[in-house]
Design an enzyme around this catalytic site. Structure first.
Site, PDB file in Angstrom:
ATOM      1  N   CYS A   1      27.294  32.559  28.661  1.00  0.00           N
ATOM      2  CA  CYS A   1      28.463  32.980  27.888  1.00  0.00           C
ATOM      3  C   CYS A   1      28.542  34.513  27.806  1.00  0.00           C
ATOM      4  O   CYS A   1      27.566  35.171  27.437  1.00  0.00           O
ATOM      5  CB  CYS A   1      28.362  32.391  26.485  1.00  0.00           C
TER       6      CYS A   1
ATOM      7  N   ASN B   1      32.904  28.746  33.786  1.00  0.00           N
ATOM      8  CA  ASN B   1      33.665  29.952  34.144  1.00  0.00           C
ATOM      9  C   ASN B   1      32.686  31.056  34.507  1.00  0.00           C
ATOM     10  O   ASN B   1      31.664  31.222  33.834  1.00  0.00           O
ATOM     11  CB  ASN B   1      34.520  30.408  32.955  1.00  0.00           C
TER      12      ASN B   1
ATOM     13  N   SER C   1      29.108  22.167  21.227  1.00  0.00           N
ATOM     14  CA  SER C   1      28.775  22.586  22.593  1.00  0.00           C
ATOM     15  C   SER C   1      27.430  22.011  22.981  1.00  0.00           C
ATOM     16  O   SER C   1      26.388  22.536  22.587  1.00  0.00           O
ATOM     17  CB  SER C   1      28.727  24.116  22.659  1.00  0.00           C
ATOM     18  N   LEU C   2      27.448  20.961  23.748  1.00  0.00           N
ATOM     19  CA  LEU C   2      26.212  20.262  24.077  1.00  0.00           C
ATOM     20  C   LEU C   2      25.602  20.815  25.378  1.00  0.00           C
ATOM     21  O   LEU C   2      24.498  21.330  25.385  1.00  0.00           O
ATOM     22  CB  LEU C   2      26.523  18.763  24.185  1.00  0.00           C
TER      23      LEU C   2
ATOM     24  N   GLU D   1      38.563  39.854  21.113  1.00  0.00           N
ATOM     25  CA  GLU D   1      39.619  39.321  21.963  1.00  0.00           C
ATOM     26  C   GLU D   1      40.155  38.008  21.389  1.00  0.00           C
ATOM     27  O   GLU D   1      39.405  37.230  20.792  1.00  0.00           O
ATOM     28  CB  GLU D   1      39.087  39.083  23.379  1.00  0.00           C
TER      29      GLU D   1
ATOM     30  N   CYS E   1      37.072  29.971  28.637  1.00  0.00           N
ATOM     31  CA  CYS E   1      35.962  29.687  27.718  1.00  0.00           C
ATOM     32  C   CYS E   1      34.747  30.505  28.117  1.00  0.00           C
ATOM     33  O   CYS E   1      34.350  30.514  29.283  1.00  0.00           O
ATOM     34  CB  CYS E   1      35.564  28.225  27.792  1.00  0.00           C
TER      35      CYS E   1
ATOM     36  N   GLU F   1      29.961  32.661  16.864  1.00  0.00           N
ATOM     37  CA  GLU F   1      29.596  31.310  16.447  1.00  0.00           C
ATOM     38  C   GLU F   1      30.191  31.087  15.049  1.00  0.00           C
ATOM     39  O   GLU F   1      29.720  31.661  14.064  1.00  0.00           O
ATOM     40  CB  GLU F   1      28.058  31.177  16.427  1.00  0.00           C
TER      41      GLU F   1
ATOM     42  N   CYS G   1      28.001  37.858  19.317  1.00  0.00           N
ATOM     43  CA  CYS G   1      27.440  36.576  18.888  1.00  0.00           C
ATOM     44  C   CYS G   1      25.928  36.673  18.904  1.00  0.00           C
ATOM     45  O   CYS G   1      25.348  37.370  19.728  1.00  0.00           O
ATOM     46  CB  CYS G   1      27.896  35.477  19.855  1.00  0.00           C
TER      47      CYS G   1
ATOM     48  N   CYS H   1      23.686  32.417  24.332  1.00  0.00           N
ATOM     49  CA  CYS H   1      23.728  31.380  25.372  1.00  0.00           C
ATOM     50  C   CYS H   1      23.818  32.072  26.733  1.00  0.00           C
ATOM     51  O   CYS H   1      24.603  33.009  26.911  1.00  0.00           O
ATOM     52  CB  CYS H   1      24.911  30.436  25.161  1.00  0.00           C
TER      53      CYS H   1
HETATM   54  N1  SAH Z   1      29.977  29.567  19.499  1.00  0.00           N
HETATM   55  C1  SAH Z   1      30.893  28.471  19.669  1.00  0.00           C
HETATM   56  C2  SAH Z   1      32.191  28.907  20.297  1.00  0.00           C
HETATM   57  C3  SAH Z   1      31.946  29.461  21.667  1.00  0.00           C
HETATM   58  S1  SAH Z   1      33.161  29.459  22.900  1.00  0.00           S
HETATM   59  C4  SAH Z   1      30.244  27.393  20.489  1.00  0.00           C
HETATM   60  O1  SAH Z   1      29.149  27.612  20.987  1.00  0.00           O
HETATM   61  O2  SAH Z   1      30.817  26.313  20.610  1.00  0.00           O
HETATM   62  C5  SAH Z   1      33.757  27.867  23.125  1.00  0.00           C
HETATM   63  C6  SAH Z   1      33.131  27.050  24.262  1.00  0.00           C
HETATM   64  O3  SAH Z   1      33.044  27.747  25.507  1.00  0.00           O
HETATM   65  C7  SAH Z   1      31.735  26.569  23.939  1.00  0.00           C
HETATM   66  O4  SAH Z   1      31.648  25.208  24.249  1.00  0.00           O
HETATM   67  C8  SAH Z   1      30.897  27.363  24.891  1.00  0.00           C
HETATM   68  O5  SAH Z   1      29.663  26.759  25.153  1.00  0.00           O
HETATM   69  C9  SAH Z   1      31.801  27.410  26.089  1.00  0.00           C
HETATM   70  N2  SAH Z   1      31.420  28.403  27.082  1.00  0.00           N
HETATM   71  C10 SAH Z   1      30.731  29.546  26.897  1.00  0.00           C
HETATM   72  N3  SAH Z   1      30.574  30.192  28.056  1.00  0.00           N
HETATM   73  C11 SAH Z   1      31.177  29.463  29.005  1.00  0.00           C
HETATM   74  C12 SAH Z   1      31.382  29.624  30.393  1.00  0.00           C
HETATM   75  N4  SAH Z   1      30.925  30.679  31.032  1.00  0.00           N
HETATM   76  N5  SAH Z   1      32.069  28.660  31.060  1.00  0.00           N
HETATM   77  C13 SAH Z   1      32.564  27.595  30.396  1.00  0.00           C
HETATM   78  N6  SAH Z   1      32.420  27.387  29.077  1.00  0.00           N
HETATM   79  C14 SAH Z   1      31.728  28.311  28.385  1.00  0.00           C
END
Ligand code: SAH
Length: 346
Positions: free
Chosen positions: A110, A284, A208-209, A83, A327, A154, A103, A107
Site C-alpha cells: 500500500c 494496483n 482487508s483480509l 488525497e 485502492c 486506517e 498510516c 502494509c
Molecule cells: N486502512 C484501511 C483502508 C485502506 S485502503 C484498510 O486497510 O482497509 C482500502 C483498501 O485498499 C484496503 O483493502 C487495502 O488493503 C487496499 N489496498 C491497499 N493497497 C492496495 C494496492 N496496492 N492494490 C489494491 N488494493 C490495495
C-alpha cells in the site's frame, strides 16, 4: 450541534441561531459567513473571524482518461497533504475519503503504508472532504450516493474522529446521508471491530483480509502479528452476531503470492458460518512494492474456488489506476511523474 451551541451561546446569541448556523453548514453546505443572510451582520462577521468553514484547499487535481475518476490533492491548514477520490459509476457518485495523513499500519503493498504516518485527521477535515465534492456535484445537479472510508489511513486507528464525522453527515437535522451509504474499510483491529459492533450503527464494514494464513498475512499486513487471524475472525463473528450485518472482505490478488487455490480454500474455511461477501481486486501497482497483480485467468480460477463452495464474491473493476487514484495508491508525497503524464491535469 452541542459544540456549536456552546460556541454560539458564547457569543451572546439566542438559541435559535444555533440551528440556523448548523443548517447553513450542513444542509445548505455554505462556505462563507456572508451566505448566512438570515443572521445579523455582526454575527456573520464573528463567524468569519472565529471559524474555518473549509479547513483544506485544493492544490492539485487529476482526472482519468474516461473522466469517471478524479483525484484531488488537498493541502491542510498545517501544510500537510491528503488525497480524496471522486468516482462516477452509472448513476452513482462515490467519494473515497482519507482518515489520516499517512498510516501506521505499514502494509507492504500500500502506497500510504509506504509513506509512514503523520497525524490523524480531525472530524472537520474528514467531513470537509465529503462536502467539497458534494458542492461540486450539486452544481451539476447531481448528488452524492456513497462515502467510502478507503483513502489514506486506517479509520479504526482514528476511531473517534471518523465516527464523529460519519454521525454528523448522517444527522437528519443536517446533511442527512443515510448510514447505509457509508462504508468503513479496516485493516482489521479486533477491539475496534467489537466497539463498532456494540454501537450498532447501520454503517457498512469492510475488512482487508488479503491472506488466509497467518504466515502470509504477517508478511503483507504487519499488524497481523499483533492481531492474528484467529482474533480477527472472532471479532468478525462478534460483529455479525451483534449487528446481523454482512461483512465485506477485501482481497487484492497478488501474482503468485495470495492467488493460489490453496489460499482460496483456506479463505472458504476461514469464513465458514459467517455472512459475508468477498471483494476481489487485482493489486494496483505502487512504487515500493515489486510484486505484480494476478492475471485475469488466475483471478477467475481463484473466484471459481469460492463459487464452488458457495462463498459470495465479486471481482471488482479497478478505477483511476493511471492517475494513482486506485485502492492503495494514495500517497501525498508520491505525485509520480507517471501519473501526471498519463492523466489530464486540471
Ligand atoms: N486502512 C484501511 C483502508 C485502506 S485502503 C484498510 O486497510 O482497509 C482500502 C483498501 O485498499 C484496503 O483493502 C487495502 O488493503 C487496499 N489496498 C491497499 N493497497 C492496495 C494496492 N496496492 N492494490 C489494491 N488494493 C490495495
Amino acid at each position: 450541534m452541542e459544540e456549536l451551541k456552546q460556541a454560539i451561546l458564547g457569543l451572546d446569541q439566542p438559541e435559535y441561531r444555533v440551528k440556523q448556523v448548523y443548517e447553513g453548514i450542513y444542509s445548505n453546505i455554505w462556505l462563507h459567513a456572508s451566505n448566512f443572510t438570515t443572521l445579523p451582520l455582526s454575527l456573520r462577521n464573528e463567524l468569519e473571524r472565529r471559524f474555518h468553514f473549509l479547513p483544506l484547499s485544493e492544490s492539485q487535481r487529476l482526472e482519468s482518461k474516461d473522466r469517471l475518476t478524479q483525484k484531488v490533492l488537498f493541502s491542510l491548514m498545517d501544510g500537510l497533504h491528503i488525497e480524496t477520490v471522486l468516482m462516477h459509476y452509472e448513476q452513482r457518485h462515490t467519494v473515497c475519503i482519507s482518515s489520516q495523513v499517512g498510516c501506521r499500519m505499514n502494509c507492504s503493498f500500500c502506497a500510504t503504508g509506504q509513506m509512514g504516518y503523520q497525524r490523524n485527521l480531525s472530524s472537520g477535515e474528514i467531513i470537509a472532504q465529503v462536502l467539497y465534492f458534494v458542492r461540486e456535484l450539486k452544481a451539476q445537479q447531481q448528488s452524492l450516493s456513497n462515502v467510502v472510508v478507503m483513502g489514506m489511513g486506517e479509520p479504526f486507528d482514528n476511531y473517534e474522529d471518523v465516527l464523529t464525522a460519519i454521525d454528523r453527515l448522517n444527522d437528519p437535522q443536517g446533511f442527512n446521508l443515510g448510514a447505509r451509504r457509508f462504508t468503513i474499510s479496516t485493516v482489521g483491529l479486533p477491539d475496534r471491530i467489537r466497539q463498532f459492533a456494540d454501537e450498532k450503527r447501520q454503517v457498512n464494514l469492510a475488512v482487508s483480509l488479503h491472506a488466509a494464513t497467518n504466515a502470509l498475512r504477517n508478511q503483507l499486513i504487519p499488524v497481523n502479528r499483533k492481531y492474528p487471524l484467529e482474533a480477527l475472525m472472532e471479532a468478525c463473528h462478534y460483529y455479525s452476531r451483534q449487528t446481523n450485518r454482512r461483512i465485506t472482505f477485501e482481497w487484492a490478488l497478488i501474482n503468485a503470492i495470495n492467488d493460489s487455490k490453496d489460499q482460496a480454500k483456506r479463505l472458504v474455511e476461514l469464513t465458514h458460518g459467517l455472512r459475508c461477501h468477498v471483494n476481489i481486486i487485482l493489486l494496483n501497482p505502487t512504487s515500493q512494492y515489486s510484486q505484480q497483480p494476478s492475471t485475469t485467468a488466475q483471478a477467475k480460477s481463484f473466484k471459481d474456488v469460492l463459487d464452488t463452495h458457495g462463498l459470495p464474491c465479486t471481482i471488482r473493476l479497478r478505477r483511476g489506476i493511471e492517475i494513482q487514484a486506485g485502492c492503495g495508491q494514495l500517497a501525498s508525497r508520491d505525485q509520480s511523474s507517471a501519473a501526471k503524464s498519463h492523466a489530464t491535469l486540471i
